[in-house]
Design a protein around this motif. Sequence first.
Motif, mmCIF file in Angstrom:
data_model
loop_
_atom_site.group_PDB
_atom_site.id
_atom_site.type_symbol
_atom_site.label_atom_id
_atom_site.label_comp_id
_atom_site.label_asym_id
_atom_site.label_seq_id
_atom_site.Cartn_x
_atom_site.Cartn_y
_atom_site.Cartn_z
ATOM 1 N N VAL A 1 -10.636 -85.428 0.574
ATOM 2 C CA VAL A 1 -10.680 -84.107 1.208
ATOM 3 C C VAL A 1 -11.996 -83.407 0.861
ATOM 4 C CG1 VAL A 1 -8.167 -83.847 1.001
ATOM 5 C CG2 VAL A 1 -9.626 -82.915 -0.793
ATOM 6 N N ARG A 2 -12.278 -82.326 1.620
ATOM 7 C CA ARG A 2 -13.316 -81.381 1.198
ATOM 8 C C ARG A 2 -12.586 -80.089 0.833
ATOM 9 N NH1 ARG A 2 -18.185 -81.798 5.392
ATOM 10 N NH2 ARG A 2 -18.946 -80.077 4.080
ATOM 11 N N SER A 3 -13.163 -78.934 1.134
ATOM 12 C CA SER A 3 -12.488 -77.703 0.685
ATOM 13 C C SER A 3 -11.432 -77.215 1.668
ATOM 14 C CB SER A 3 -13.521 -76.602 0.447
ATOM 15 O OG SER A 3 -14.223 -76.336 1.655
ATOM 16 N N GLY A 4 -11.369 -77.855 2.854
ATOM 17 C CA GLY A 4 -10.503 -77.326 3.905
ATOM 18 C C GLY A 4 -9.074 -77.837 3.880
ATOM 19 N N GLY B 1 -9.520 -87.798 -3.848
ATOM 20 C CA GLY B 1 -10.966 -87.654 -4.032
ATOM 21 C C GLY B 1 -11.409 -86.368 -3.369
ATOM 22 N N ARG B 2 -12.053 -85.489 -4.132
ATOM 23 C CA ARG B 2 -12.573 -84.242 -3.568
ATOM 24 C C ARG B 2 -14.062 -84.479 -3.329
ATOM 25 N NH1 ARG B 2 -15.224 -80.572 -1.358
ATOM 26 N NH2 ARG B 2 -15.118 -78.428 -2.133
ATOM 27 N N ALA B 3 -14.442 -84.557 -2.057
ATOM 28 C CA ALA B 3 -15.837 -84.820 -1.712
ATOM 29 C C ALA B 3 -16.650 -83.545 -1.884
ATOM 30 C CB ALA B 3 -15.924 -85.342 -0.287
ATOM 31 N N GLY B 4 -16.838 -83.155 -3.122
ATOM 32 C CA GLY B 4 -17.551 -81.929 -3.449
ATOM 33 C C GLY B 4 -17.174 -81.528 -4.862
ATOM 34 N N VAL B 5 -17.437 -80.254 -5.198
ATOM 35 C CA VAL B 5 -17.247 -79.805 -6.580
ATOM 36 C C VAL B 5 -15.898 -79.114 -6.779
ATOM 37 C CG1 VAL B 5 -18.233 -78.396 -8.431
ATOM 38 C CG2 VAL B 5 -19.705 -79.299 -6.636
ATOM 39 N N GLY B 6 -15.674 -78.025 -6.027
ATOM 40 C CA GLY B 6 -14.525 -77.145 -6.273
ATOM 41 C C GLY B 6 -13.207 -77.865 -6.034
ATOM 42 N N ILE B 7 -12.305 -77.809 -7.010
ATOM 43 C CA ILE B 7 -11.020 -78.487 -6.851
ATOM 44 C C ILE B 7 -9.883 -77.447 -6.799
ATOM 45 C CG2 ILE B 7 -11.217 -80.911 -7.527
ATOM 46 C CD1 ILE B 7 -10.659 -78.351 -10.118
ATOM 47 N N ALA C 1 -23.720 -84.244 -6.258
ATOM 48 C CA ALA C 1 -24.551 -84.535 -5.081
ATOM 49 C C ALA C 1 -24.856 -83.307 -4.220
ATOM 50 C CB ALA C 1 -23.886 -85.630 -4.243
ATOM 51 N N ASN C 2 -24.052 -82.233 -4.335
ATOM 52 C CA ASN C 2 -24.368 -81.090 -3.464
ATOM 53 C C ASN C 2 -24.958 -79.894 -4.221
ATOM 54 O OD1 ASN C 2 -22.220 -79.623 -4.570
ATOM 55 N ND2 ASN C 2 -20.801 -80.116 -2.915
ATOM 56 N N THR C 3 -25.312 -80.107 -5.476
ATOM 57 C CA THR C 3 -25.826 -79.005 -6.301
ATOM 58 C C THR C 3 -27.064 -78.348 -5.668
ATOM 59 O OG1 THR C 3 -25.019 -80.055 -8.298
ATOM 60 C CG2 THR C 3 -26.771 -78.432 -8.584
ATOM 61 N N ALA D 1 -20.054 -69.350 -4.268
ATOM 62 C CA ALA D 1 -19.104 -70.031 -5.166
ATOM 63 C C ALA D 1 -17.758 -70.178 -4.470
ATOM 64 C CB ALA D 1 -18.980 -69.261 -6.476
ATOM 65 N N ARG D 2 -16.890 -69.203 -4.625
ATOM 66 C CA ARG D 2 -15.597 -69.193 -3.950
ATOM 67 C C ARG D 2 -15.257 -67.751 -3.572
ATOM 68 N NH1 ARG D 2 -16.275 -73.544 -3.034
ATOM 69 N NH2 ARG D 2 -15.031 -75.405 -3.429
ATOM 70 N N GLY D 3 -14.667 -67.563 -2.382
ATOM 71 C CA GLY D 3 -14.349 -66.222 -1.903
ATOM 72 C C GLY D 3 -13.469 -65.464 -2.879
ATOM 73 N N PRO E 1 -20.363 -70.020 7.440
ATOM 74 C CA PRO E 1 -19.030 -70.641 7.332
ATOM 75 C C PRO E 1 -18.980 -71.757 6.282
ATOM 76 C CG PRO E 1 -20.157 -71.478 9.264
ATOM 77 C CD PRO E 1 -21.100 -70.491 8.636
ATOM 78 N N HIS E 2 -19.074 -71.379 5.022
ATOM 79 C CA HIS E 2 -18.990 -72.332 3.900
ATOM 80 C C HIS E 2 -19.936 -73.526 4.128
ATOM 81 C CE1 HIS E 2 -16.098 -73.771 0.518
ATOM 82 N NE2 HIS E 2 -17.310 -74.275 0.339
ATOM 83 N N LEU E 3 -21.221 -73.184 4.199
ATOM 84 C CA LEU E 3 -22.230 -74.199 4.522
ATOM 85 C C LEU E 3 -23.010 -74.669 3.299
ATOM 86 C CD1 LEU E 3 -23.888 -72.855 7.824
ATOM 87 C CD2 LEU E 3 -22.191 -74.672 7.543
ATOM 88 N N GLY E 4 -22.644 -74.155 2.111
ATOM 89 C CA GLY E 4 -23.448 -74.443 0.922
ATOM 90 C C GLY E 4 -23.755 -75.915 0.724
ATOM 91 N N ALA E 5 -22.769 -76.764 0.964
ATOM 92 C CA ALA E 5 -22.969 -78.192 0.697
ATOM 93 C C ALA E 5 -23.398 -78.941 1.942
ATOM 94 C CB ALA E 5 -21.661 -78.788 0.176
ATOM 95 N N SER E 6 -23.567 -78.194 3.040
ATOM 96 C CA SER E 6 -23.748 -78.878 4.320
ATOM 97 C C SER E 6 -25.209 -79.116 4.666
ATOM 98 C CB SER E 6 -23.037 -78.082 5.419
ATOM 99 O OG SER E 6 -21.655 -78.073 5.159
HETATM 100 O O1 LIG Z 1 -17.138 -76.968 -3.953
HETATM 101 C C1 LIG Z 1 -17.890 -77.540 -3.181
HETATM 102 O O2 LIG Z 1 -18.345 -78.689 -3.383
HETATM 103 C C2 LIG Z 1 -18.354 -76.801 -1.983
HETATM 104 O O3 LIG Z 1 -17.658 -75.656 -1.820
HETATM 105 C C3 LIG Z 1 -18.430 -77.637 -0.766
HETATM 106 O O4 LIG Z 1 -17.236 -77.629 -0.034
HETATM 107 P P1 LIG Z 1 -17.150 -78.505 1.290
HETATM 108 O O5 LIG Z 1 -17.118 -79.938 0.851
HETATM 109 O O6 LIG Z 1 -15.875 -78.102 1.947
HETATM 110 O O7 LIG Z 1 -18.346 -78.214 2.097
#
Ligand SMILES: O=C(O)[C@H](O)COP(=O)(O)O
Length: 592
Positions: free
Chosen positions: A96-99, A118-124, A145-147, A279-281, A327-332
Motif C-alpha cells: 500500500v501507499r498512504s491511501g 509493505g508500506r511503499a513509503g515512510v508513514g505507517i 527512497a522518498n526523503t 508530514a501528516r495532516g 494532493p499529498h505529492l511529497g513523495a511523487s
Molecule cells: O509517508 C510517506 O512516505 C509519504 O507520505 C508518501 O505517501 P504516498 O506513498 O502515499 O505518496
Amino acid sequence: MAASASSASLQLSSPSTTATWLRHRPLGLSSLSLRHHQPRRLVVLSMDAKPTILVSEKLGEAGLNLLKEFANVDCSYNLSPEELCTKISLCDALIVRSGTKVNRDVFEASAGRLKVVGRAGVGIDNVDLAAATEHGCLVVNAPTANTVAAAEHGIALLTAMARNIAQADASVKAGKWERNKYVGVSLVGKTLAVMGFGKVGSEVARRAKGLGMHVIAHDPYAPADRAHAIGVELVSFDVAISISDFISLHMPLTAATSKILNDENFAKMKKGVRIINVARGGVIDEEALVKAIDAGIVAQAALDVFTVEPPPKDSKLVQHENVIATPHLGASTMEAQEGVAIEIAEAVVGALKGELAATAVNAPMVPAQVLTELKPYVTLGEKLGRLAVQLVAGGDGVKSVKVTYASARAPDDLDTRLLRAMITKGLIEPISSVFVNLVNADFTAKQRGLRITEERIILDGSPENPLESVQVQIANVESKFASAISDSGEVTVEGRVKDGIPHLTKVGSFEVDVSLEGSLILCRQVDQPGMIGKVGSILGEENVNVSFMSVGRIAPRKQAVMAIGVDEEPSKQSLKRIGEISAVEEFVYLKL
Ligand SMILES: O=C(O)[C@H](O)COP(=O)(O)O
Ligand SMILES: NC(=O)c1ccc[n+]([C@@H]2O[C@H](COP(=O)([O-])OP(=O)(O)OC[C@H]3O[C@@H](n4cnc5c(N)ncnc54)[C@H](O)[C@@H]3O)[C@@H](O)[C@H]2O)c1
C-alpha cells in the motif's frame, strides 16, 4: 523404552522475559563425531506454489517487475474497504501507499494468510500495527527512497508560498495582471523552525540554509551533534514556534503529535508566521489553523497533507485564499517512486522468503549486516526450541524456559531479540496451531503464559563470532527421553554454529555433535562396539540417509547417548527395531 514422533499437549504459562549476565570460561567439547554424508536438499514447488501479492496503490514499474519474478501480482487500485477485505483472504502480502487503510478488519479477514504488509513509503499511520502484530503479520516500509523528494516538495511549498506563485498563476490564467496584489516576502535572513529533525527535516534544513535562512529545529529525540553538523540549533518546542517566521512540520503522526499545532500553540506564535506541512495532516488542528489565519496570526499556510484525504470539496482550509495545497505529492517524483517501489518490493519478497527484514516496523529492526551474521544462530535457536519442547513428556506444562547465551561479545553488542523470538517459535509451534514469527513471538509467549528468562555468559577470548553456544532449558517437566534431563533437573539442549551450520552439542548432560538438518534420533545405550553399525544398517535397509552420527558417553563401556541425523523420516517399524536392539535403553525420534 519409548519412541515418540513429536508433540505433547502442553500448557504454557506465566509470561515475561528477563536477562542476567555472568562471566565464565569457554566450555570444552569432548565427543566422538562421525560425518557420513552432506545432507541433500530436495525442493519441490507445486504449480501454484507462488505467493500472491496484492498491490492496492500505484507502484513503480521496476518494483512491480521484481514482485512478478517471485509472485502472482494482483494490482487492484481504488478498492473499497469491503473489496479489500474480500480479496485479502487470498493474499500472502499487501503493498500500500498512504491511501489504503489497513485496519483490524483487514487482518481478521485475511484469516492468517496475510504474512506481510509493505508500506511503499515512510508513514505507517494508515496501518494498524497492533492488529498486525497480534496476527503475526510483518509490516515493512520503505523509509529512505522518498526523503529527498519530500524535502524538495517542502522547499517548493516554502518558496511558492512566500512568492504567491499558485495564486498569481491562477490570476494570470484568469486574464488578470495583479502585480501589487502578489508582493511576496523574502526568505534570506528569516528564521525557519524545522519540527522533527529526522530524514526529511534535516534535508529541508540543509536546503533552507542554502537559501540563506536561519534554521532552528525541534526534535526531542534527535542528537544535537547531527544538528550542529549542519549548523542547526535544537531548541524547545515553545522557542521554536514562538520565534520563527516559518514553521515546517516533519514529525510522524503519533498520539503525541496529533493536533500538536492547536489553538493554544497558534496563540504562542509570532504574528505573520507561515506554516508548511508535508508530514501528516493530523499534526495540525485544521479548524484552529483556519481561525489563526483569519486572526492574522498565521499569514499563510502551504499544505501537502490533510486530516482526511482527499479533504472535503468545501474545506474552509483548502479554499482559503492564504492557503496553497497539493494532493499529498511529497513523495511523487519519478525518481522517488521508482526507488520506493524497488525498496518495498525487495523488502516484501525477502520477508515472504522468510528472510529477516531490515525495515521491519513491528519487529526488531536489525541492520542488514547483523542479520546476515545472526542468520545461522537464528536457525539454531529455532531448532533448539523445537527439540527441547518435543523432549517434554508431561509435568505441569511448559511454563518456564531459560535461555543461556555464551558469547565473547560485549553485552550491548549482541541483540538477542531475534534469537529469543525464534526460540519461542520453536517452543510453541510443535505444540500448537499458532504461527509464530519475529513479529508475534513475545506477544504469543505472553498470551500462552510462557516465561522466558535469558542469561548471558561472557566468555574470554575473541569476539569474532556473535555466539559460542546457546542453551535452552525447560524447568519443572518430565522428559520422554530421560537422558535429556540435566544434572540440575531441566530438559536441556545446547547447540552452536560450526562452519555456518547449526549443531546440537549437548543433550541433558551428554555431549554430542550432530548437525541440525533433517530429523534426529536420540538413543541412550550401553557403550559397546557395533552400535553405530546396527542402527545404521536398520536405517540403510529402508533407504533412510544418515547425515550425521555422534556418540557422547560418560566413560568407555558406560552409558552413552547416540545422536543420529536423518534426511528422511524412518518408518515406525524401523524405529521399533532400533528400540529393540538389546543395548538400547531408550530412544526418541524428533522432527526439526
Ligand atoms: O509517508 C510517506 O512516505 C509519504 O507520505 C508518501 O505517501 P504516498 O506513498 O502515499 O505518496
Ligand atoms: N508528504 C509526503 O508525501 C511525505 C513524504 C515522506 C515523508 N512524509 C512524512 O514526513 C514525516 C517525516 O518523515 P521522515 O522520513 O523524515 O521520518 P523520520 O522518522 O526520519 O523523522 C521523523 C522525526 O520526527 C521526530 N519526532 C518524533 N516525535 C516528535 C515530536 N513530538 N516533536 C518533534 N519531532 C518529533 C523523530 O525523532 C524523528 O527524528 C513522516 O510523517 C512521514 O510520513 C511525508
